[in-house]
Motif scaffolding. Structure first.
Motif, PDB file in Angstrom:
ATOM      1  N   ALA A  63     -57.715  44.163 -29.261  1.00 18.89           N
ATOM      2  CA  ALA A  63     -56.940  43.934 -30.483  1.00 18.89           C
ATOM      3  C   ALA A  63     -57.592  44.626 -31.660  1.00 18.89           C
ATOM      4  O   ALA A  63     -58.818  44.773 -31.721  1.00 18.89           O
ATOM      5  CB  ALA A  63     -56.813  42.439 -30.755  1.00 18.89           C
ATOM      6  N   VAL A  64     -56.753  45.083 -32.584  1.00 25.72           N
ATOM      7  CA  VAL A  64     -57.231  45.663 -33.842  1.00 25.72           C
ATOM      8  C   VAL A  64     -56.438  45.038 -34.985  1.00 25.72           C
ATOM      9  O   VAL A  64     -55.300  44.607 -34.791  1.00 25.72           O
ATOM     10  CB  VAL A  64     -57.032  47.204 -33.897  1.00 25.72           C
ATOM     11  N   ALA A  65     -57.049  44.971 -36.165  1.00 23.33           N
ATOM     12  CA  ALA A  65     -56.359  44.411 -37.328  1.00 23.33           C
ATOM     13  C   ALA A  65     -56.373  45.432 -38.461  1.00 23.33           C
ATOM     14  O   ALA A  65     -57.387  46.102 -38.681  1.00 23.33           O
ATOM     15  CB  ALA A  65     -57.058  43.122 -37.777  1.00 23.33           C
ATOM     16  N   TYR A  66     -55.234  45.577 -39.141  1.00 22.59           N
ATOM     17  CA  TYR A  66     -55.119  46.563 -40.220  1.00 22.59           C
ATOM     18  C   TYR A  66     -54.633  45.921 -41.505  1.00 22.59           C
ATOM     19  O   TYR A  66     -53.844  44.978 -41.487  1.00 22.59           O
ATOM     20  CB  TYR A  66     -54.118  47.661 -39.829  1.00 22.59           C
ATOM     21  N   GLU A  67     -55.088  46.496 -42.626  1.00 20.17           N
ATOM     22  CA  GLU A  67     -54.592  46.057 -43.935  1.00 20.17           C
ATOM     23  C   GLU A  67     -53.245  46.720 -44.185  1.00 20.17           C
ATOM     24  O   GLU A  67     -52.953  47.793 -43.657  1.00 20.17           O
ATOM     25  CB  GLU A  67     -55.604  46.440 -45.009  1.00 20.17           C
ATOM     26  N   GLN A  68     -52.428  46.081 -45.021  1.00 25.16           N
ATOM     27  CA  GLN A  68     -51.043  46.540 -45.083  1.00 25.16           C
ATOM     28  C   GLN A  68     -50.854  47.917 -45.729  1.00 25.16           C
ATOM     29  O   GLN A  68     -49.963  48.654 -45.329  1.00 25.16           O
ATOM     30  CB  GLN A  68     -50.130  45.501 -45.720  1.00 25.16           C
ATOM     31  N   THR A  69     -51.719  48.288 -46.690  1.00 23.99           N
ATOM     32  CA  THR A  69     -51.510  49.620 -47.287  1.00 23.99           C
ATOM     33  C   THR A  69     -51.744  50.724 -46.256  1.00 23.99           C
ATOM     34  O   THR A  69     -51.014  51.720 -46.226  1.00 23.99           O
ATOM     35  CB  THR A  69     -52.410  49.855 -48.521  1.00 23.99           C
ATOM     36  N   GLU A  70     -52.755  50.561 -45.400  1.00 23.75           N
ATOM     37  CA  GLU A  70     -52.990  51.597 -44.378  1.00 23.75           C
ATOM     38  C   GLU A  70     -51.870  51.609 -43.335  1.00 23.75           C
ATOM     39  O   GLU A  70     -51.544  52.645 -42.772  1.00 23.75           O
ATOM     40  CB  GLU A  70     -54.378  51.474 -43.731  1.00 23.75           C
ATOM     41  N   SER A  88     -43.706  47.091 -36.792  1.00 19.85           N
ATOM     42  CA  SER A  88     -43.932  48.160 -35.807  1.00 19.85           C
ATOM     43  C   SER A  88     -44.994  49.144 -36.294  1.00 19.85           C
ATOM     44  O   SER A  88     -45.676  49.784 -35.485  1.00 19.85           O
ATOM     45  CB  SER A  88     -42.645  48.949 -35.560  1.00 19.85           C
ATOM     46  N   SER A  89     -45.104  49.267 -37.619  1.00 19.03           N
ATOM     47  CA  SER A  89     -46.012  50.262 -38.180  1.00 19.03           C
ATOM     48  C   SER A  89     -47.476  49.929 -37.911  1.00 19.03           C
ATOM     49  O   SER A  89     -48.339  50.807 -37.983  1.00 19.03           O
ATOM     50  CB  SER A  89     -45.752  50.416 -39.678  1.00 19.03           C
ATOM     51  N   HIS A  90     -47.764  48.667 -37.575  1.00 20.47           N
ATOM     52  CA  HIS A  90     -49.120  48.332 -37.135  1.00 20.47           C
ATOM     53  C   HIS A  90     -49.426  49.060 -35.826  1.00 20.47           C
ATOM     54  O   HIS A  90     -50.536  49.554 -35.621  1.00 20.47           O
ATOM     55  CB  HIS A  90     -49.276  46.818 -36.941  1.00 20.47           C
ATOM     56  N   ALA A  91     -48.431  49.130 -34.954  1.00 21.01           N
ATOM     57  CA  ALA A  91     -48.615  49.850 -33.679  1.00 21.01           C
ATOM     58  C   ALA A  91     -48.714  51.350 -33.927  1.00 21.01           C
ATOM     59  O   ALA A  91     -49.504  52.050 -33.283  1.00 21.01           O
ATOM     60  CB  ALA A  91     -47.452  49.540 -32.733  1.00 21.01           C
ATOM     61  N   ILE A 138     -53.534  47.591 -26.217  1.00 18.82           N
ATOM     62  CA  ILE A 138     -54.028  47.254 -27.558  1.00 18.82           C
ATOM     63  C   ILE A 138     -52.954  46.515 -28.350  1.00 18.82           C
ATOM     64  O   ILE A 138     -51.825  46.991 -28.487  1.00 18.82           O
ATOM     65  CB  ILE A 138     -54.436  48.525 -28.340  1.00 18.82           C
ATOM     66  N   GLY A 139     -53.314  45.358 -28.879  1.00 24.53           N
ATOM     67  CA  GLY A 139     -52.450  44.629 -29.807  1.00 24.53           C
ATOM     68  C   GLY A 139     -52.880  44.939 -31.222  1.00 24.53           C
ATOM     69  O   GLY A 139     -54.076  44.880 -31.541  1.00 24.53           O
ATOM     70  N   ALA A 140     -51.926  45.281 -32.099  1.00 29.31           N
ATOM     71  CA  ALA A 140     -52.248  45.624 -33.490  1.00 29.31           C
ATOM     72  C   ALA A 140     -51.658  44.559 -34.407  1.00 29.31           C
ATOM     73  O   ALA A 140     -50.450  44.299 -34.373  1.00 29.31           O
ATOM     74  CB  ALA A 140     -51.697  47.003 -33.837  1.00 29.31           C
ATOM     75  N   GLU A 141     -52.520  43.941 -35.209  1.00 29.95           N
ATOM     76  CA  GLU A 141     -52.076  42.821 -36.035  1.00 29.95           C
ATOM     77  C   GLU A 141     -52.485  43.023 -37.490  1.00 29.95           C
ATOM     78  O   GLU A 141     -53.326  43.858 -37.792  1.00 29.95           O
ATOM     79  CB  GLU A 141     -52.666  41.510 -35.502  1.00 29.95           C
ATOM     80  N   PRO A 142     -51.869  42.258 -38.418  1.00 29.83           N
ATOM     81  CA  PRO A 142     -52.260  42.379 -39.824  1.00 29.83           C
ATOM     82  C   PRO A 142     -53.603  41.703 -40.096  1.00 29.83           C
ATOM     83  O   PRO A 142     -53.859  40.623 -39.556  1.00 29.83           O
ATOM     84  CB  PRO A 142     -51.155  41.644 -40.591  1.00 29.83           C
ATOM     85  N   ALA A 143     -54.440  42.337 -40.922  1.00 26.96           N
ATOM     86  CA  ALA A 143     -55.720  41.734 -41.305  1.00 26.96           C
ATOM     87  C   ALA A 143     -55.490  40.450 -42.089  1.00 26.96           C
ATOM     88  O   ALA A 143     -56.379  39.607 -42.177  1.00 26.96           O
ATOM     89  CB  ALA A 143     -56.535  42.729 -42.126  1.00 26.96           C
ATOM     90  N   SER A 144     -54.283  40.293 -42.652  1.00 28.08           N
ATOM     91  CA  SER A 144     -54.015  39.081 -43.426  1.00 28.08           C
ATOM     92  C   SER A 144     -53.524  37.927 -42.557  1.00 28.08           C
ATOM     93  O   SER A 144     -53.361  36.812 -43.047  1.00 28.08           O
ATOM     94  CB  SER A 144     -53.000  39.379 -44.530  1.00 28.08           C
ATOM     95  N   CYS A 145     -53.242  38.178 -41.286  1.00 25.96           N
ATOM     96  CA  CYS A 145     -52.844  37.102 -40.368  1.00 25.96           C
ATOM     97  C   CYS A 145     -53.408  37.423 -38.978  1.00 25.96           C
ATOM     98  O   CYS A 145     -52.683  37.686 -38.032  1.00 25.96           O
ATOM     99  CB  CYS A 145     -51.322  36.994 -40.339  1.00 25.96           C
ATOM    100  N   PRO A 146     -54.756  37.400 -38.875  1.00 23.93           N
ATOM    101  CA  PRO A 146     -55.437  38.005 -37.717  1.00 23.93           C
ATOM    102  C   PRO A 146     -55.700  37.046 -36.569  1.00 23.93           C
ATOM    103  O   PRO A 146     -56.852  36.730 -36.260  1.00 23.93           O
ATOM    104  CB  PRO A 146     -56.770  38.470 -38.341  1.00 23.93           C
ATOM    105  N   SER A 147     -54.647  36.595 -35.868  1.00 22.58           N
ATOM    106  CA  SER A 147     -54.863  35.549 -34.864  1.00 22.58           C
ATOM    107  C   SER A 147     -55.716  36.006 -33.679  1.00 22.58           C
ATOM    108  O   SER A 147     -56.552  35.252 -33.205  1.00 22.58           O
ATOM    109  CB  SER A 147     -53.538  34.952 -34.391  1.00 22.58           C
ATOM    110  N   PHE A 148     -55.504  37.236 -33.185  1.00 17.76           N
ATOM    111  CA  PHE A 148     -56.355  37.715 -32.083  1.00 17.76           C
ATOM    112  C   PHE A 148     -57.794  37.935 -32.550  1.00 17.76           C
ATOM    113  O   PHE A 148     -58.729  37.444 -31.938  1.00 17.76           O
ATOM    114  CB  PHE A 148     -55.829  39.066 -31.565  1.00 17.76           C
ATOM    115  N   THR A 149     -57.942  38.708 -33.625  1.00 17.79           N
ATOM    116  CA  THR A 149     -59.289  39.184 -33.965  1.00 17.79           C
ATOM    117  C   THR A 149     -60.154  38.130 -34.659  1.00 17.79           C
ATOM    118  O   THR A 149     -61.375  38.209 -34.613  1.00 17.79           O
ATOM    119  CB  THR A 149     -59.231  40.451 -34.846  1.00 17.79           C
ATOM    120  N   ARG A 150     -59.532  37.146 -35.318  1.00 11.59           N
ATOM    121  CA  ARG A 150     -60.364  36.142 -35.994  1.00 11.59           C
ATOM    122  C   ARG A 150     -59.955  34.713 -35.669  1.00 11.59           C
ATOM    123  O   ARG A 150     -60.544  33.765 -36.194  1.00 11.59           O
ATOM    124  CB  ARG A 150     -60.329  36.381 -37.509  1.00 11.59           C
TER     125      ARG A 150
END
Ligand SMILES: *Cc1c(COP(=O)(O)O)cnc(C)c1O
Length: 454
Positions: A359-366, A386-389, A291-303
Motif C-alpha cells: 500500500a502507498v498513501a498520497y497527499e491530494q495535491t500530488e 482513481s487518480s490515486h492509482a 498495490i493499493g493507493a490511498e489518501p494520506a488523509s484517510c490512510p487505513s492500510f498504511t496507518r
C-alpha cells in the motif's frame, strides 16, 4: 498486437463471478455480532440484507458464482469495459514500461459501482422486496443504485453524506432523475442520525454516519433491505468482473501485467481488479505485485490497525476485522479526493496482513497533479479517487525509466471526474491544501474501536 483499446465482445462477458476467498488458505475473519461476539449467522444478516447476498457474503468456498442472465443482459448496456494501453502517457513520461488501464467510467453513474449495484438490485427484486436503502459518499454509489433500481423497477432511498450533498448537487440530481429519494446525512429522520448530530454538532457527515442511517431505515421499514457499495465480500465478488475481463483481454493481446494497482476506499475496485490474478498467486501459479493507493488523509492500510471494528459510526452494523482508523475517524474537511471510509475490506485486509498486497498513501495535491498529467495525455478526465492509482502507476513507470526495466503496469481507472469539478477547481486555482492527520487524530479515531474478541 498493438491495440490502443482492447474490447471483448458482448458474448465474452464472463458468465461467472470469481470468489477469491475460495483460494485463500487463511480466510478473512468472519463478521461478528457485537452483542454476542459470535459470527453473524445468515438469519441475523437477513434482517438487513437480501437473502442471496447473505449467502454470497458467508460463502468462503464456492469459487465461481453464476451471473444471472438478467444481470448479464444489463451489463451489456455498459460492458465489457475496455482495457486501454496508455501509449500517450508512456510517451510523455518517457518510460520503457507498458502501462495499461481498465476503464470503468463508461456509464452514466461514472464508475465501477454499477457492476455491484446491478447484481444487488437484481437479487432484491428477485426476493420480491419493495425497495432498498443505502448511503452514498461522493455520490457514485447512489447514482449507480438509482440507475440499477430504475432498470429493475425497485424503490431506492439514499442517505448522502452532507458535505457531498452540498458540494455535489449534480450527482444528487442524477440520482433524482433516475427516481431515487435522496436525504442529506446525518439527518433528523432517523434515531441514529439525531444521536450523531448531538455528539458531533455541525458535522458534515461521513460514510459511516450515512451507513448507520440507511441500515436503521432498512431494518425498520417493511419490504426494504440495505445494500452496501463497497467493503463487503459480496461486493468484491461482483467486482471480480473487472479483473476477469482484464485477464481475458491480456490473453487476447498476448501481454501480461507485472504490477497491478488500484485506489482503495473500501477496497472493491482493487479487490475486483486483482481477483483472478490474486487467485493465481494464491494457487502458487504465478507472482504479481499488487498495490493499493490511498489518501494520506484517510490512510487505513498504511496507518490503520488490523482490528475488529464497526463498519459505521453509529455502531449498529456488525463488527468486521479490517485495517481501520476507528469508526469515529472523520477525514479533515479540506479532503476533496474521495476514499473517505475508515476501514478496508476484510478480504483485502487479510491479504495485506499476509504481505500479498502493498500500500502507498498520497497527499491530494500530488494526486491531482497525476490526474492532470493523465488527462492531458489520455484525454479522459479521471475521478479523484482513481487518480490515486494513476499517481502510483506514474511513480512505478518513472522507476522503470530510471532502471530501464520494461515492466508491464496495469491500473484500475475506476471512474470519471465530471462531477468532481469543485475539487478540480480548487486544484486549478491553487487553493487545494493537504492535511495529514497527526498521531493524535488517529488515536482519537481508534478510541472508538470496541473491545476485541478473546
Ligand atoms: C467509490 C469509488 C472508489 C472507492 O471505492 P472502492 O470500494 O475502494 O473501489 C474508487 N473510485 C471510484 C471512481 C469510486 O466511485
Amino acid at each position: 498486437m498493438d491495440n490502443y483499446r482492447t474490447y471483448l465482445s458482448e458474448s465474452e462477458i464472463p458468465t461467472h463471478y470469481y470468489n477469491m476467498r475460495a483460494d485463500m488458505k487463511v480466510k478473512p475473519a468472519p463478521l461478528l455480532n457485537p452483542a454476542t461476539m459470535q459470527p453473524m449467522t445468515a438469519e441475523e444478516l437477513s434482517v438487513v440484507f437480501c437473502e442471496e447476498l447473505v449467502k454470497q457474503e458467508l460463502d468462503d468456498e464456492t469459487k465461481f458464482v453464476e451471473i444471472p442472465e438478467e444481470v448479464r443482459e444489463y451489463y451489456k448496456t455498459f460492458r465489457p469495459s475496455p482495457l486501454v494501453r496508455a501509449k500517450n502517457l508512456e510517451k510523455r513520461l518517457g518510460t520503457p514500461a507498458r502501462i495499461y488501464f481498465k476503464f470503468e467510467g463508461n456509464n452514466t453513474s461514472g464508475s465501477h459501482k454499477l457492476n455491484s449495484a446491478a447484481a444487488q438490485v437484481y437479487y432484491a427484486k428477485k426476493q420480491g422486496l419493495k425497495g432498498i436503502t443505502s448511503e452514498t459518499g461522493a455520490g457514485q454509489w447512489g447514482s449507480a443504485l438509482a440507475m440499477a433500481s430504475a432498470h429493475f423497477g425497485l424503490d431506492c432511498k439514499v442517505y448522502m453524506v452532507s458535505s457531498s450533498y452540498e458540494q455535489k448537487p449534480f450527482r444528487r440530481e442524477v440520482m433524482r432523475t433516475f427516481g431515487a429519494d435522496v436525504t442529506p446525512s446525518p439527518s433528523t429522520t432517523t434515531e441514529v442520525g439525531r444521536k450523531i448530530l448531538r455528539e458531533f454538532p455541525g458535522t458534515r457527515g461521513s460514510l459511516g454516519c450515512a451507513i448507520s442511517e440507511a441500515v436503521e431505515e432498512a431494518a425498520t421499514r417493511e419490504g426494504y433491505r440495505y445494500v452496501l457499495g463497497s467493503v463487503l465480500n459480496q461486493v468484491l465478488l461482483h467486482q471480480s468482473i473487472i479483473g476477469l475481463e482484464a485477464h481475458k483481454a491480456f490473453e487476447i493481446i498476448g501481454d501480461s501485467p507485472d504490477i497491478i494497482i488500484g485506489c482503495t476506499g473500501g477496497g472493491s475496485n482493487l479487490g475486483g481488479l486483482i481477483a483472478p490474478f490474486m487467485g493465481e498467486v494464491l494457487r502458487g501459479e504465478r507472482n504479481y505485485r499488487f498495490i493499493g493507493a490511498e489518501p494520506a488523509s484517510c490512510p487505513s492500510f498504511t496507518r490503520g490497525k488490523y482490528l475488529y471494528d464497526f463498519c459505521d459510526t453509529g455502531q449498529i452494523c456488525p463488527l468486521a476485522k479490517m485495517y481501520t482508523l476507528g469508526n469515529g475517524f472523520m477525514p479533515s474537511p479540506n479532503h476533496a479526493g474521495g476514499l473517505r471510509f475508515h476501514g478496508m475490506s476484510s478480504t483485502l485486509s487479510e491479504l495485506y496482513d499476509q504481505g500479498l498486497i502493498e500500500a502507498v498513501a498520497y497527499e491530494q495535491t500530488e494526486v491531482f497533479e497525476a490526474a492532470e498529467t493523465f488527462a492531458r495525455a489520455e484525454g479522459i478526465l479521471p475521478a479523484p479517487e482513481s487518480s490515486h492509482a494513476i499517481k502510483a502507476a506514474i511513480d512505478e513507470a518513472l522507476k522503470c525509466k530510471e532502471s530501464g526495466e520494461e515492466k508491464v503496469i496495469l491500473f484500475g481507472l475506476s471512474g470519471t471526474g465530471y462531477f468532481d469539478l469543485v475539487a478540480y477547481e480548487q486544484f486549478n486555482s491553487g487553493t487545494m491544501t493537504d492535511y495529514i492527520p497527526g498521531d493524535e487524530d488517529l488515536a482519537k479515531g481508534l478510541s472508538f474501536v470496541p473491545p476485541q474478541p478473546e
